[in-house]
Design a protein around this motif. Sequence first.
Motif, short mmCIF file in Angstrom:
data_model
loop_
_atom_site.label_atom_id
_atom_site.label_comp_id
_atom_site.label_asym_id
_atom_site.label_seq_id
_atom_site.Cartn_x
_atom_site.Cartn_y
_atom_site.Cartn_z
N VAL A 12 0.85 -1.19 0.00
CA VAL A 12 0.00 0.00 0.00
C VAL A 12 0.88 1.24 0.00
CG1 VAL A 12 -1.92 -1.12 1.21
CG2 VAL A 12 -0.15 0.08 2.51
N GLN A 13 0.27 2.37 -0.26
CA GLN A 13 0.99 3.64 -0.20
C GLN A 13 0.83 4.25 1.19
OE1 GLN A 13 -0.46 6.03 -3.46
NE2 GLN A 13 1.07 5.16 -4.85
N ALA A 14 1.76 5.11 1.53
CA ALA A 14 1.71 5.80 2.82
C ALA A 14 0.37 6.52 2.97
CB ALA A 14 2.86 6.79 2.93
N GLU A 16 -2.47 5.01 3.57
CA GLU A 16 -3.56 4.08 3.33
C GLU A 16 -3.75 3.12 4.51
OE1 GLU A 16 -3.61 4.00 -1.54
OE2 GLU A 16 -2.73 2.31 -0.47
N LYS A 86 2.66 4.08 7.49
CA LYS A 86 3.90 4.78 7.19
C LYS A 86 4.91 3.79 6.62
CE LYS A 86 3.20 7.71 11.28
NZ LYS A 86 3.80 8.17 12.56
N PRO A 87 5.88 4.26 5.87
CA PRO A 87 6.92 3.34 5.35
C PRO A 87 7.60 2.55 6.46
CG PRO A 87 7.03 5.42 4.20
CD PRO A 87 6.03 5.62 5.31
N THR A 90 6.57 -1.03 7.43
CA THR A 90 6.91 -2.16 6.57
C THR A 90 7.60 -3.25 7.38
OG1 THR A 90 7.09 -0.79 4.59
CG2 THR A 90 8.29 -2.88 4.60
N THR A 118 3.95 -4.02 3.17
CA THR A 118 4.91 -3.09 2.59
C THR A 118 4.22 -1.77 2.32
OG1 THR A 118 6.11 -4.91 1.53
CG2 THR A 118 6.55 -2.69 0.72
N VAL A 119 4.79 -0.70 2.87
CA VAL A 119 4.21 0.62 2.72
C VAL A 119 5.20 1.47 1.92
CG1 VAL A 119 3.23 2.62 3.87
CG2 VAL A 119 3.08 0.35 4.94
N SER A 120 4.77 1.94 0.76
CA SER A 120 5.63 2.75 -0.08
C SER A 120 5.40 4.23 0.20
CB SER A 120 5.37 2.45 -1.55
OG SER A 120 4.05 2.80 -1.90
N SER A 121 6.43 5.02 0.02
CA SER A 121 6.33 6.47 0.30
C SER A 121 5.88 7.24 -0.92
CB SER A 121 7.68 6.98 0.76
OG SER A 121 8.67 6.73 -0.20
#
Length: 121
Positions: A12-14, A16, A86-87, A90, A118-121
């Motif tokens: 997911v994205q930061a 979310e 948040k990233p 992760t 996994t959280v992407s920024s």
Amino acid sequence: QVQLVESGGGLVQAGESLRLSCAASGRFSSFNAMGWYRQAPGKERELVAAISRGGSTKYGDSVKGRFTVSRDNVKNTLYLEMNSLKPEDTAVYYCNTGDYFGSAYYPSKYWGQGTQVTVSS
């Protein structure tokens, strides 16, 4: 023996949200609580959240106000609602069964296989 199976991880994205689930079976009722741990690469496994059979909860400082742990004692399922990700969240998230006494959670030897978040920024 206790069997724990996690699900719900993903990318997911930061900012979310994600909801993790852990289905329990076997003799997990011999313990009075369940918990979520996580382990990021190169770091030690840390407690994320724990909940007793009666609903008392405990959270790691880094997730307070963002994550919510809950359980369905009929479905024998543990949940972790993760918001504002948040990233640094992760990690591989693990389910555990254990005991909750005096606001402290004591994990047992029983762990699930883990689910990657996994959280992407």
